[in-house]
Design an enzyme around this catalytic site. Structure first.
Site, PDB file in Angstrom:
ATOM      1  N   THR A 131       0.749  -1.304   0.061  1.00 60.78           N
ATOM      2  CA  THR A 131       0.052   0.028   0.111  1.00 60.78           C
ATOM      3  C   THR A 131       0.990   1.333  -0.038  1.00 60.78           C
ATOM      4  OG1 THR A 131      -1.697  -1.036   1.366  1.00 60.78           O
ATOM      5  CG2 THR A 131      -1.765   1.192   1.183  1.00 60.78           C
ATOM      6  N   ALA A 224      -9.752   3.570   5.006  1.00 63.84           N
ATOM      7  CA  ALA A 224     -10.389   4.664   5.722  1.00 63.84           C
ATOM      8  C   ALA A 224     -11.887   4.561   6.083  1.00 63.84           C
ATOM      9  CB  ALA A 224     -10.045   6.110   5.010  1.00 63.84           C
ATOM     10  N   CYS A 275      -2.757  -1.819   8.950  1.00 62.77           N
ATOM     11  CA  CYS A 275      -3.162  -0.965   7.748  1.00 62.77           C
ATOM     12  C   CYS A 275      -3.992   0.162   8.059  1.00 62.77           C
ATOM     13  CB  CYS A 275      -4.096  -1.818   6.977  1.00 62.77           C
ATOM     14  SG  CYS A 275      -3.140  -2.870   5.816  1.00 62.77           S
TER      15      CYS A 275
HETATM   16  C1  UDX Z   1      -7.883  -4.453   7.125  1.00 67.93           C
HETATM   17  C2  UDX Z   1      -8.993  -4.340   5.681  1.00 67.93           C
HETATM   18  O1  UDX Z   1     -10.069  -4.966   6.416  1.00 67.93           O
HETATM   19  C3  UDX Z   1      -8.218  -5.244   4.684  1.00 67.93           C
HETATM   20  O2  UDX Z   1      -9.292  -5.203   3.617  1.00 67.93           O
HETATM   21  C4  UDX Z   1      -7.025  -4.395   4.285  1.00 67.93           C
HETATM   22  O3  UDX Z   1      -6.441  -5.342   3.305  1.00 67.93           O
HETATM   23  C5  UDX Z   1      -6.044  -4.391   5.457  1.00 67.93           C
HETATM   24  O4  UDX Z   1      -6.702  -3.847   6.566  1.00 67.93           O
HETATM   25  P1  UDX Z   1      -6.883  -6.032   8.498  1.00 67.93           P
HETATM   26  O5  UDX Z   1      -6.102  -5.152   9.293  1.00 67.93           O
HETATM   27  O6  UDX Z   1      -6.341  -7.498   8.685  1.00 67.93           O
HETATM   28  O7  UDX Z   1      -7.446  -5.914   7.492  1.00 67.93           O
HETATM   29  O8  UDX Z   1      -8.026  -6.430   9.743  1.00 67.93           O
HETATM   30  P2  UDX Z   1      -9.844  -5.955   9.988  1.00 67.93           P
HETATM   31  O9  UDX Z   1     -10.757  -7.296   9.952  1.00 67.93           O
HETATM   32  O10 UDX Z   1     -10.120  -5.084   8.951  1.00 67.93           O
HETATM   33  O11 UDX Z   1      -9.914  -5.490  11.257  1.00 67.93           O
HETATM   34  C6  UDX Z   1      -9.045  -4.459  11.667  1.00 67.93           C
HETATM   35  C7  UDX Z   1      -9.345  -3.859  13.385  1.00 67.93           C
HETATM   36  O12 UDX Z   1     -10.856  -3.510  13.488  1.00 67.93           O
HETATM   37  C8  UDX Z   1      -9.178  -4.963  14.293  1.00 67.93           C
HETATM   38  O13 UDX Z   1      -8.370  -4.585  15.348  1.00 67.93           O
HETATM   39  C9  UDX Z   1     -10.565  -5.647  14.453  1.00 67.93           C
HETATM   40  O14 UDX Z   1     -10.789  -6.142  15.753  1.00 67.93           O
HETATM   41  C10 UDX Z   1     -11.211  -4.151  14.438  1.00 67.93           C
HETATM   42  N1  UDX Z   1     -12.762  -4.170  14.387  1.00 67.93           N
HETATM   43  C11 UDX Z   1     -13.153  -4.675  13.210  1.00 67.93           C
HETATM   44  C12 UDX Z   1     -13.541  -3.579  15.242  1.00 67.93           C
HETATM   45  O15 UDX Z   1     -13.179  -3.271  16.106  1.00 67.93           O
HETATM   46  N2  UDX Z   1     -14.745  -3.520  14.983  1.00 67.93           N
HETATM   47  C13 UDX Z   1     -15.232  -4.068  13.862  1.00 67.93           C
HETATM   48  O16 UDX Z   1     -16.637  -4.201  13.805  1.00 67.93           O
HETATM   49  C14 UDX Z   1     -14.735  -4.637  12.916  1.00 67.93           C
END
Ligand code: UDX
Length: 458
Positions: A131, A224, A275
């Site tokens: 990215t 974002a 990310c």
């Molecule tokens: C993210 C994007 O989803 C993905 O498309 C991109 O390529 C990389 O970044 P990732 O960081 O692996 O992926 O995890 P993700 O499932 O998106 O969760 C990110 C954070 O948000 C985690 O800490 C998760 O626990 C938190 N989260 C997620 C919440 O607190 N509440 C939610 O409803 C969903």
């Protein structure tokens, strides 16, 4: 045996490793090589103990490794022998100089571009998978073509949208694959080569194409938007706690509007992962660069609310546990930034552990996959931290449990047994709203979920 294409990936991390394993697994006609400067990492990819934990990854690596999937440190040979090179090196947030704390640190990426230029003896398609800030593909093209050695490089942007913990599922059946290219005949030809690779297992209508800058920007904006949903619901969780509303009920009602949708609306102690924060800060930096102050401030608010949510969690604990945490044993259930991964990058648990130590609490950390990373993250912290894999043993003698990660195993624990072993009064702060709060309360715990009234025996 001769292969139809030779594909190289530079960078054997969370994106490069699984993505190349999937291409090799789905396309036995291609030879796929993954190289990295870190010999230890490559040795792990070649062993039974892969460097990252990802459900389903081991099976596909084992099926393809040694046949058409290879892990190596020989970057020079890799570049020479391949027609298509994916670049998947890390681009952390810059820690020095202009844009420190916000812009992407492009030094690994720049070095990689120069290596490709140096070792290439024939035309190549370069696929940008890291990215990156917008317009870096163009910078890559400039570095590559500056040698003027008659070799043509076509640079494509192909951002990866996989999420950790579901990487294999996301790679197998993605919502979309995005390929950005220049709109020149050569650019479009290169794009079609990549479309053909993905078409081996992904339906054509899911493979979308765009200009190169839209593609780069889409990745930042997708992350974002996702993070914004979490900060939105987390900001409302603070209001629910004051107003005696229940954030899950609110999220359900809001999410049933099909225009909003019901995913990614779980209030939590905060989002983590490599990310979200990084990409938002990149977006903010980009907006500032173009003098779009209001737009920059708007998106920066997503990160500010996330920081606020983490701090709020600690202040709630402090307030509820009689305004002192000194010498109290507090057990963190989970350290990974989300379930089903051992990754702890930007995990809210890091912040919480550090703040607890500042409050002079004694911290016990349990996690099924992330203890090794937790130890590294907290290496520099002076204070009492214990790492215990068994959650029963970890929580024994503690005054409070704070759930940091939504591991499914935590919901199935015998909390009667845990309650008996803890100091009294016993508290549970459920930073993920995954436990049965009413049942815990009936067991004797004082229970404090996110965005719902606490259940207390006082
Ligand atoms: C993210 C994007 O989803 C993905 O498309 C991109 O390529 C990389 O970044 P990732 O960081 O692996 O992926 O995890 P993700 O499932 O998106 O969760 C990110 C954070 O948000 C985690 O800490 C998760 O626990 C938190 N989260 C997620 C919440 O607190 N509440 C939610 O409803 C969903």
């Amino acid at each position: 045996m001769s292969f139809e294409k030779n594909i190289l990936c530079i960078g054997a991390g969370y994106v490069g490793g699984p993505t190349m394993a999937m291409i090799a697994y789905k396309c036995p006609q291609y030879r796929v090589t993954v190289v990295d400067i870190d010999p230890e990492r490559i040795a792990q990819w070649n062993s039974d103990d892969l460097p990252i934990y990802e459900p389903g990854l081991e099976e596909i690596v084992k099926a393809a490794r040694g046949k058409n999937l290879f892990f190596s440190t020989e970057i020079e040979a890799g570049i020479r022998e391949s027609e298509i090179i994916f670049v998947s090196v890390n681009t952390p947030t810059k820690t020095f100089g202009a844009g420190a704390g916000m812009a992407a640190d492009l030094q690994y990426w720049d070095k990689t571009a120069r290596q490709i230029r140096k070792y290439s003896k024939s035309n190549k398609i370069i696929v940008e998978k890291s990215t990156l800030p917008v317009k870096t593909a163009q910078a890559m093209e400039r570095i590559l073509t500056s040698a003027d050695n008659g070799i043509r490089f076509d640079v494509l942007s192909n951002p990866e949208f996989l999420a950790e913990g579901t990487a294999i599922k996301d790679l197998q059946d993605p919502d979309r694959v995005l390929i950005g290219s220049t709109q020149t005949p050569n650019g479009l030809k290169a794009r079609d080569v990549l479309v053909e690779i993905y078409s081996n297992w992904i339906r054509r209508e899911r493979i979308i194409t765009s200009n190169i800058w839209s593609s780069e920007l889409s990745k930042l904006v997708a992350n974002a938007f996702l993070a914004q949903r979490i900060s939105s619901i987390n900001s409302i969780s603070a209001l629910c706690e004051k107003a005696d509303a229940d954030v899950e009920e609110v999220a359900r009602a809001v999410g049933m509007d099909s225009r909003v949708g019901n995913k990614f609306l779980n209030a939590s102690v905060g989002f983590g992962g490599s990310c979200f924060k990084k990409d938002i800060l990149n977006l903010v930096y980009l907006c500032r660069h173009y003098d779009l102050k209001e737009v920059a401030d708007y998106w920066e608010g997503v990160v500010r609310i996330n920081d606020y949510q983490k701090e709020r969690f600690i202040l709630n604990m402090l307030n509820i546990m009689f305004n002192t945490l000194a010498n109290k044993r507090i057990c963190l259930f989970g350290f990974a930034f989300k379930a089903d991964t051992g990754d702890t990058r930007e995990s809210p648990a890091i912040f919480v552990a550090k703040r607890l130590i500042e409050e002079k609490a004694r911290v016990v950390i349990t996690d099924p996959k992330a203890l090794k990373n937790a130890m590294k993250d907290l290496e520099s912290i002076a204070g009492e931290i214990a790492y215990v894999e068994d959650p029963y043993e970890a929580s024994a003698g503690c005054s409070a449990i704070a759930v940091m990660t939504e591991w499914a195993i935590y919901a199935d624990l015998d909390f009667k047994k845990i309650y008996r072993s803890m100091a009294k009064p016993a508290f549970i702060f459920d930073g993920r709203n995954i436990l049965d709060h009413k049942k815990l309360f009936e067991t004797g715990f004082n229970v404090f979920p996110i965005g719902k009234p606490g259940l207390t025996h006082f």
